[in-house]
Design a protein around this motif. Structure first.
Motif, PDB file in Angstrom:
ATOM      1  N   VAL A  59       0.521  -1.401  -0.177  1.00  0.00           N
ATOM      2  CA  VAL A  59      -0.156   0.059   0.112  1.00  0.00           C
ATOM      3  C   VAL A  59       0.673   1.316   0.286  1.00  0.00           C
ATOM      4  CG1 VAL A  59      -1.839   1.246   0.912  1.00  0.00           C
ATOM      5  CG2 VAL A  59      -2.084  -1.299   1.047  1.00  0.00           C
ATOM      6  N   ALA A  60       0.598   2.472  -1.055  1.00  0.00           N
ATOM      7  CA  ALA A  60       2.034   3.417  -0.989  1.00  0.00           C
ATOM      8  C   ALA A  60       1.108   3.829  -0.316  1.00  0.00           C
ATOM      9  CB  ALA A  60       1.667   3.782  -2.327  1.00  0.00           C
ATOM     10  N   ARG A  61       1.737   5.101   0.145  1.00  0.00           N
ATOM     11  CA  ARG A  61       1.940   6.671   1.518  1.00  0.00           C
ATOM     12  C   ARG A  61       1.266   5.423   2.735  1.00  0.00           C
ATOM     13  NH1 ARG A  61       1.528   8.909  -4.091  1.00  0.00           N
ATOM     14  NH2 ARG A  61      -0.459   8.702  -3.716  1.00  0.00           N
ATOM     15  N   HIS A 120      -7.049  -5.676  -4.760  1.00  0.00           N
ATOM     16  CA  HIS A 120      -6.690  -5.731  -3.376  1.00  0.00           C
ATOM     17  C   HIS A 120      -5.474  -6.002  -2.958  1.00  0.00           C
ATOM     18  CE1 HIS A 120      -4.865  -9.417  -0.489  1.00  0.00           C
ATOM     19  NE2 HIS A 120      -6.144  -9.432   0.399  1.00  0.00           N
ATOM     20  N   PRO A 121      -4.481  -5.892  -2.130  1.00  0.00           N
ATOM     21  CA  PRO A 121      -3.619  -4.925  -1.564  1.00  0.00           C
ATOM     22  C   PRO A 121      -2.333  -6.196  -1.947  1.00  0.00           C
ATOM     23  CG  PRO A 121      -4.427  -4.560   0.420  1.00  0.00           C
ATOM     24  CD  PRO A 121      -5.274  -5.643  -0.780  1.00  0.00           C
ATOM     25  N   ALA A 128      -2.683   2.548  -4.679  1.00  0.00           N
ATOM     26  CA  ALA A 128      -3.335   2.925  -3.651  1.00  0.00           C
ATOM     27  C   ALA A 128      -4.441   2.796  -3.032  1.00  0.00           C
ATOM     28  CB  ALA A 128      -4.156   4.598  -5.455  1.00  0.00           C
ATOM     29  N   ALA A 129      -3.901   3.487  -1.562  1.00  0.00           N
ATOM     30  CA  ALA A 129      -5.599   2.857  -0.947  1.00  0.00           C
ATOM     31  C   ALA A 129      -6.353   3.244  -1.317  1.00  0.00           C
ATOM     32  CB  ALA A 129      -4.731   3.840   0.782  1.00  0.00           C
TER      33      ALA A 129
END
Length: 282
Positions: A59-61, A120-121, A128-129
């Motif tokens: 998951v980015a950021r 899904h992650p 992106a979340a």
């Protein structure tokens, strides 16, 4: 005539969950909306300024998304009135939705969005979340973002989703999620029928503004053709709130590219906000 809902308004200019290269336009949208919210009921959610780190996950950021989520949770802790979150990307819905399920496990979730947000992650192309928001609300993502009080799939209705990844389509089938296309002639009637079917005792309303047709609303990152009209969306929200009390809501992804677009489109956001508070509360 129903009394207007008394709600908390969480202004949450979270951009770190967005996949767009212009994600920070979301902060401009939040700033434009700020003065239109009642000061005595407005709560500014502290969102980290930095992009954040993935913390070794897909998951980015993630670090900034979690920090903002936890700050919103702190504001919502113990609150009984519904909270309406504005000014952020789709991941900003997670704290308010989790609180709504905690207060009423039988809450029905109306997910107005051009995308189902079920990536899904482990397979998300962007990390992106926002694209995983509903997946995490269902408790099926990574532990750091999963809802503490997961939503039951049978109590989620997708409305207006028309850009769906193959893996998201598979998830919809496997989870048995119900959906109403944007082309539905009377979305308010279809939603009312579903609310009655599931025995909704309250309603949480998630609105990604890209559910709207681009001909009527321009202030989003990636407009998707053939969306809902503003009148159909506002009418559907009003009808839903008239049928079951509001448990909470989020209006996400207001990303005007200029001050002129912000001025043109912010009345639509305020119209949707008025629809959300048009009835009773849980």
């Amino acid at each position: 005539m129903a009394e207007p809902t008394r709600a908390k308004y969480l202004l949450m200019p979270e951009w770190q969950g967005s996949a767009s290269s212009r994600a920070m336009l979301i902060t401009d949208g939040a700033a434009h909306l700020r003065e239109d919210l009642p000061p005595t009921a407005r709560f500014d959610v502290p969102v980290p300024q930095q992009a954040g780190d993935s913390l070794g996950t897909p998951v980015a950021r993630l670090s900034s998304v979690v920090a903002a989520r936890d700050a919103a949770r702190e504001i919502l802790h113990g609150t009984e009135e519904p909270a309406i979150t504005l000014g952020g990307d789709c991941a900003s819905t997670l704290a308010g939705l989790d609180r709504a399920v905690e207060r009423d496990p039988s809450v029905a979730v109306l997910w107005f969005d051009a995308h189902p947000d079920l990536q899904h992650p482990s397979t998300s192309p962007s990390g992106a979340a926002s694209g995983m928001a509903l997946r995490h609300a269902l408790g099926q993502g990574i532990g750091d973002l999963n809802g503490a009080h997961p939503v039951e799939p049978a109590r989620v209705l997708l409305i207006g989703a028309r850009e769906v990844d193959p893996e998201e389509a598979q998830a919809i089938d496997e989870l048995g999620l119900r959906a109403i296309p944007a082309s539905t002639e009377s979305p308010a009637e279809a939603i009312a029928g579903w609310l009655a079917e599931v025995g909704a005792t309250s309603v949480y309303v998630h609105i990604d503004l890209d559910v709207l047709d681009p001909a009527e609303f321009a202030a989003v990152h990636s407009p998707v053709p053939f969306g809902l009209s503003v009148s159909d969306l506002a009418g559907a929200v009003r009808a839903a709130i008239a049928q079951a009390p509001l448990a909470g809501a989020a209006i996400c992804e207001f990303a005007p590219a200029s001050a002129e677009i912000a001025a043109d489109d912010s009345p639509t956001v305020l119209r949707l906000l008025a629809a959300l508070v048009s009835g009773g509360t849980r």
